[in-house]
Design an enzyme around this catalytic site. Structure first.
Site, PDB file in Angstrom:
ATOM      1  N   HIS A  24       0.665   5.467   6.813  1.00  0.00           N
ATOM      2  CA  HIS A  24      -0.329   6.355   7.420  1.00  0.00           C
ATOM      3  C   HIS A  24       0.239   6.953   8.708  1.00  0.00           C
ATOM      4  O   HIS A  24       1.333   6.605   9.126  1.00  0.00           O
ATOM      5  CB  HIS A  24      -1.604   5.570   7.747  1.00  0.00           C
ATOM      6  CG  HIS A  24      -2.243   4.956   6.544  1.00  0.00           C
ATOM      7  ND1 HIS A  24      -3.233   4.010   6.639  1.00  0.00           N
ATOM      8  CD2 HIS A  24      -2.032   5.150   5.220  1.00  0.00           C
ATOM      9  CE1 HIS A  24      -3.611   3.654   5.423  1.00  0.00           C
ATOM     10  NE2 HIS A  24      -2.895   4.313   4.546  1.00  0.00           N
ATOM     11  N   ASP A  42     -10.224   9.442   5.862  1.00  0.00           N
ATOM     12  CA  ASP A  42     -10.309   8.165   6.589  1.00  0.00           C
ATOM     13  C   ASP A  42      -9.147   7.954   7.555  1.00  0.00           C
ATOM     14  O   ASP A  42      -9.237   7.122   8.458  1.00  0.00           O
ATOM     15  CB  ASP A  42     -10.416   6.987   5.603  1.00  0.00           C
ATOM     16  CG  ASP A  42      -9.261   6.919   4.613  1.00  0.00           C
ATOM     17  OD1 ASP A  42      -8.544   7.931   4.426  1.00  0.00           O
ATOM     18  OD2 ASP A  42      -9.073   5.837   4.007  1.00  0.00           O
ATOM     19  N   HIS A  43      -8.049   8.680   7.361  1.00  0.00           N
ATOM     20  CA  HIS A  43      -6.852   8.585   8.224  1.00  0.00           C
ATOM     21  C   HIS A  43      -5.833   9.532   7.636  1.00  0.00           C
ATOM     22  O   HIS A  43      -6.000  10.022   6.513  1.00  0.00           O
ATOM     23  CB  HIS A  43      -6.283   7.158   8.255  1.00  0.00           C
ATOM     24  CG  HIS A  43      -6.063   6.606   6.888  1.00  0.00           C
ATOM     25  ND1 HIS A  43      -5.015   6.992   6.087  1.00  0.00           N
ATOM     26  CD2 HIS A  43      -6.811   5.764   6.127  1.00  0.00           C
ATOM     27  CE1 HIS A  43      -5.107   6.385   4.919  1.00  0.00           C
ATOM     28  NE2 HIS A  43      -6.202   5.648   4.902  1.00  0.00           N
ATOM     29  N   SER A  82      -7.642   2.447   5.722  1.00  0.00           N
ATOM     30  CA  SER A  82      -8.870   2.617   4.927  1.00  0.00           C
ATOM     31  C   SER A  82      -9.991   1.700   5.382  1.00  0.00           C
ATOM     32  O   SER A  82     -11.154   2.091   5.398  1.00  0.00           O
ATOM     33  CB  SER A  82      -8.593   2.297   3.459  1.00  0.00           C
ATOM     34  OG  SER A  82      -7.820   3.292   2.872  1.00  0.00           O
ATOM     35  N   LYS A  95      -9.615   2.490  -4.941  1.00  0.00           N
ATOM     36  CA  LYS A  95     -10.342   2.862  -3.725  1.00  0.00           C
ATOM     37  C   LYS A  95     -11.845   2.596  -3.852  1.00  0.00           C
ATOM     38  O   LYS A  95     -12.618   2.993  -2.980  1.00  0.00           O
ATOM     39  CB  LYS A  95     -10.134   4.359  -3.406  1.00  0.00           C
ATOM     40  CG  LYS A  95      -8.693   4.745  -3.106  1.00  0.00           C
ATOM     41  CD  LYS A  95      -8.243   4.293  -1.721  1.00  0.00           C
ATOM     42  CE  LYS A  95      -6.806   4.683  -1.439  1.00  0.00           C
ATOM     43  NZ  LYS A  95      -6.296   4.124  -0.174  1.00  0.00           N
ATOM     44  N   ASP A 124       3.299   0.135   4.999  1.00  0.00           N
ATOM     45  CA  ASP A 124       2.727   0.423   6.322  1.00  0.00           C
ATOM     46  C   ASP A 124       3.851   0.580   7.348  1.00  0.00           C
ATOM     47  O   ASP A 124       3.596   0.840   8.531  1.00  0.00           O
ATOM     48  CB  ASP A 124       1.785  -0.717   6.762  1.00  0.00           C
ATOM     49  CG  ASP A 124       0.639  -0.898   5.771  1.00  0.00           C
ATOM     50  OD1 ASP A 124       0.167   0.128   5.248  1.00  0.00           O
ATOM     51  OD2 ASP A 124       0.242  -2.039   5.523  1.00  0.00           O
ATOM     52  N   HIS A 140       1.948   7.060  -0.125  1.00  0.00           N
ATOM     53  CA  HIS A 140       2.576   5.749   0.113  1.00  0.00           C
ATOM     54  C   HIS A 140       3.838   5.539  -0.729  1.00  0.00           C
ATOM     55  O   HIS A 140       4.618   4.636  -0.442  1.00  0.00           O
ATOM     56  CB  HIS A 140       1.601   4.620  -0.229  1.00  0.00           C
ATOM     57  CG  HIS A 140       0.601   4.307   0.838  1.00  0.00           C
ATOM     58  ND1 HIS A 140       0.959   3.953   2.121  1.00  0.00           N
ATOM     59  CD2 HIS A 140      -0.753   4.254   0.799  1.00  0.00           C
ATOM     60  CE1 HIS A 140      -0.137   3.707   2.822  1.00  0.00           C
ATOM     61  NE2 HIS A 140      -1.190   3.891   2.048  1.00  0.00           N
ATOM     62  N   ASP A 185      -3.363   9.695  -0.278  1.00  0.00           N
ATOM     63  CA  ASP A 185      -2.949   8.399   0.259  1.00  0.00           C
ATOM     64  C   ASP A 185      -2.072   7.618  -0.711  1.00  0.00           C
ATOM     65  O   ASP A 185      -0.975   7.190  -0.365  1.00  0.00           O
ATOM     66  CB  ASP A 185      -4.180   7.571   0.601  1.00  0.00           C
ATOM     67  CG  ASP A 185      -3.781   6.240   1.195  1.00  0.00           C
ATOM     68  OD1 ASP A 185      -3.227   6.250   2.314  1.00  0.00           O
ATOM     69  OD2 ASP A 185      -3.968   5.209   0.536  1.00  0.00           O
ATOM     70  N   ASP A 214      -8.784  10.427   0.908  1.00  0.00           N
ATOM     71  CA  ASP A 214      -8.029   9.317   1.490  1.00  0.00           C
ATOM     72  C   ASP A 214      -6.652   9.808   1.922  1.00  0.00           C
ATOM     73  O   ASP A 214      -5.952  10.479   1.164  1.00  0.00           O
ATOM     74  CB  ASP A 214      -7.910   8.186   0.464  1.00  0.00           C
ATOM     75  CG  ASP A 214      -7.897   6.826   1.126  1.00  0.00           C
ATOM     76  OD1 ASP A 214      -6.907   6.522   1.829  1.00  0.00           O
ATOM     77  OD2 ASP A 214      -8.871   6.080   0.970  1.00  0.00           O
ATOM     78  N   ARG A 218      -6.767  -8.454   6.927  1.00  0.00           N
ATOM     79  CA  ARG A 218      -7.538  -7.501   6.123  1.00  0.00           C
ATOM     80  C   ARG A 218      -7.846  -8.090   4.745  1.00  0.00           C
ATOM     81  O   ARG A 218      -6.999  -8.718   4.122  1.00  0.00           O
ATOM     82  CB  ARG A 218      -6.778  -6.186   5.993  1.00  0.00           C
ATOM     83  CG  ARG A 218      -7.473  -5.174   5.117  1.00  0.00           C
ATOM     84  CD  ARG A 218      -6.945  -3.779   5.309  1.00  0.00           C
ATOM     85  NE  ARG A 218      -7.039  -3.012   4.088  1.00  0.00           N
ATOM     86  CZ  ARG A 218      -6.713  -1.740   3.982  1.00  0.00           C
ATOM     87  NH1 ARG A 218      -6.273  -1.083   5.043  1.00  0.00           N
ATOM     88  NH2 ARG A 218      -6.813  -1.113   2.842  1.00  0.00           N
TER      89      ARG A 218
END
Ligand SMILES: O=C(O)[C@H](O)COP(=O)(O)O
Ligand SMILES: [Mn+2]
Ligand SMILES: [Mn+2]
Length: 556
Positions: free
Chosen positions: A498, A468-469, A78, A358, A168, A431, A427, A25, A283
């Protein structure tokens, strides 16, 4: 037409090989500099996979239109990443569907809005969600249009319950978002609408937990939003956010819960009988817990104290199986016929594992936002409990080792044909914006990959390692020329979010047919090309409407 679930045989690749899929991730590919934590960490296993380029290692797009987001300025995430990986097709995602419903005006005509509208005459409309332009869970411009549209259609009293971001988007940006929305609310007040912010808090501490890791987070939100009770009380949201950032010096992600009070010290916006509520995140993962608290009659995760009789709608429906919430403003993407469902129906015994934070990524998101098993006799999903109540820079290794060991055991057991896991470290620690901790996180993820690949080696299996990113590979905000962008005081700005970077896909293992290599003829391949690739590795051809496979097989 009824779906035919039988997959054609691959003309060259055999069945019966164990295929292990590892999703790292937040693990993108970027320039190797001091802000690239993957580059800075010791990652011998991932480095050795990269040496397999171009035949066994390649890069794919993991953001923007390649994963169903509105534009190529949208970073991946994600939800859309795992949806694309599992579904093998690109679906217009929540952000885009809400944009379209707002642009066409259909949102105001559909059942969800008409349902909440019934409360406008007597009750208050409450809007709860993430206030930012991150575009991962929600978007500020959509909230602005929602406010405008609802007030034009009869909402006379509106209360906004904001969750600040900083995850984000840049930390500190909450101040600007609050200024913007306060301005909008002031304009509505001038038009005679009683519109105000009523409560708030930082997303990671208030409301937006996921996968039931810590109900205390949702309870803190409930107390502020529904009961109107919080440890901090302010006269305005701007004052709240500015003050709480300074003292107790919280960052946007972790602002403590607050309520806005009137002159007499009374909360201006508890949720009461007869009100309407919209959770405006599109989301699902971090809104579905609140949706349960708002909608379930027999809810027992915390004491709700008072359960108001409200009309509630989600921006989207967050869980199609549970039909939760029952009412929603925009229909979610219908992601059916995922690779997971096809493979299980073709006899592929499947194991999936991650830690709580996750877990839903390799189950719920992978399976097209569907909870549960397709066939419990052929599947086993294991969740390793995550730590709760900490920020993951305090424990950057997270549960990588535990995930790897469980996965190794699953591989060695001989009970499964597909094993798929998510390693969260790059990930979750990325963050936090803590660069040193993220370096430790990347090393831990690499060590976990080694444990899993050693097991694949032992059983003669195949592996596919991807992400995933991006996140950990770039921890600084950049200007257009790619240099760190400096703020007004001349400091670099740490990127907690991300990125727009591509992600690796690596294949190998003793079970891989020696002629298999990555094709070079696909125009900008993306995450959605992985599903057909995985089906091939299992000895099947993908359905015709899946994005094409990444591999070809030379005769050897
Ligand atoms: O929810 C989060 O943690 C972030 O907003 C996005 O991260 P994810 O898409 O990797 O979960
Ligand atoms: Mn992710
Ligand atoms: Mn993330």
């Amino acid at each position: 037409m009824a779906t035919s679930w039988t997959l054609p045989d691959h003309p060259k690749l055999p069945k019966g090989k164990l295929v292990t899929i590892i999703v790292l991730d937040g693990w993108g590919e970027a320039t190797a500099d001091q802000y690239n934590c993957i580059h800075r960490a010791e990652t011998p296993v991932m480095d050795s996979l990269k040496n397999g380029a171009p035949e066994k290692w390649t890069l794919v797009k993991a953001h923007g239109t390649a994963v169903g987001l509105p534009s190529d300025d949208d970073m991946g995430n994600s939800e859309v990443g795992h949806n694309a990986l599992g579904a093998g097709r690109i679906f217009a995602q929540g952000a885009k569907l809400v944009d379209a419903a707002l642009a066409s005006g259909k949102i105001w005509e559909d059942e969800g809005f008409n349902y909440i509208k019934e409360s406008f005459a007597e009750g208050t409309l409450h809007l709860i969600g993430l206030l930012s332009d991150g575009g991962v869970h929600s978007r500020l411009d959509q909230v602005q249009l929602l406010l405008k549209g609802a007030s034009e259609r009869g909402a006379k009293r509106i209360r906004l319950h904001i969750l600040t971001d900083g995850r984000d988007v840049l930390d500190g940006s909450s101040v600007g978002f609050v200024e913007t929305i306060e301005n909008d609310l002031a304009q509505l007040r001038e038009k005679g609408v009683d519109a105000r912010v009523a409560s708030g808090g930082g997303r990671m501490y208030v409301t937006m937990d996921r996968y039931e890791n810590d109900w205390g987070v949702v309870k803190r939100g409930w107390d502020a939003q529904v009961l109107g009770e919080a440890p901090y009380k302010f006269k305005s949201a701007l004052e709240a956010v500015k003050t709480l950032r300074a003292e107790p010096k919280a960052n946007d992600q972790y602002l403590p819960p607050f309520v806005i009070v009137d002159e007499s010290g009374k909360s201006v916006g508890p949720i009461v009988d007869g009100d309407a509520v919209v959770t405006f995140n599109f989301r699902a993962d971090r809104m579905v817990m609140l949706a349960k608290a708002l909608e379930f009659a027999d809810f027992d995760k915390f004491d709700r104290v008072r359960v108001p009789k409200i009309k509630y709608a989600g921006m989207l429906q967050y869980d199609g199986e549970l039909k939760l919430p029952n009412k929603f403003l925009v229909s979610p993407p219908l992601i059916e016929r995922t690779s997971g469902e096809y493979l299980v129906k073709n006899g592929v015994r499947t194991f999936a594992c991650s830690e709580t934070v996750k877990f839903g990524h390799v189950t719920f998101f992978w399976n097209g936002n569907r909870s549960g098993y397709f066939d419990e006799t052929k599947e086993e999903y294991i969740e390793i409990p995550s730590d709760s109540g900490i920020t993951f820079n305090e424990q950057p290794k997270m549960k990588a080792l535990e995930i790897a060991e469980k996965t190794r055991d699953a591989i060695l057991s001989g009970k499964f044909d597909q094993v798929r896991i998510n390693l969260p470290n790059g990930d979750m620690v990325g963050h936090t914006g803590d660069i040193e901790a993220t370096v430790v996180a990347c090393k831990a993820a690499d060590e976990a990959v080694k444990i899993v690949l050693d097991a694949v080696e032992k059983v003669g299996g195949i592996y596919l390692v991807t992400a995933d990113h991006g996140n950990a590979e770039d921890m600084v905000k950049r200007n257009k020329s790619g240099q760190p962008a400096l703020d007004k005081s001349g400091s670099i700005q740490i990127l907690t979010s991300h990125t727009l970077q591509p992600v690796p896909v690596a294949i190998g293992g003793p079970g891989l047919h020696p002629g298999v290599k990555f094709r070079t003829d696909i125009n900008t391949p993306g995450l959605a090309n992985v599903a057909a690739t995985v089906m091939n590795l299992h000895g099947f051809l993908a359905p015709d409407d899946f994005e094409t496979t990444l591999i070809e097989v030379a005769d050897k």
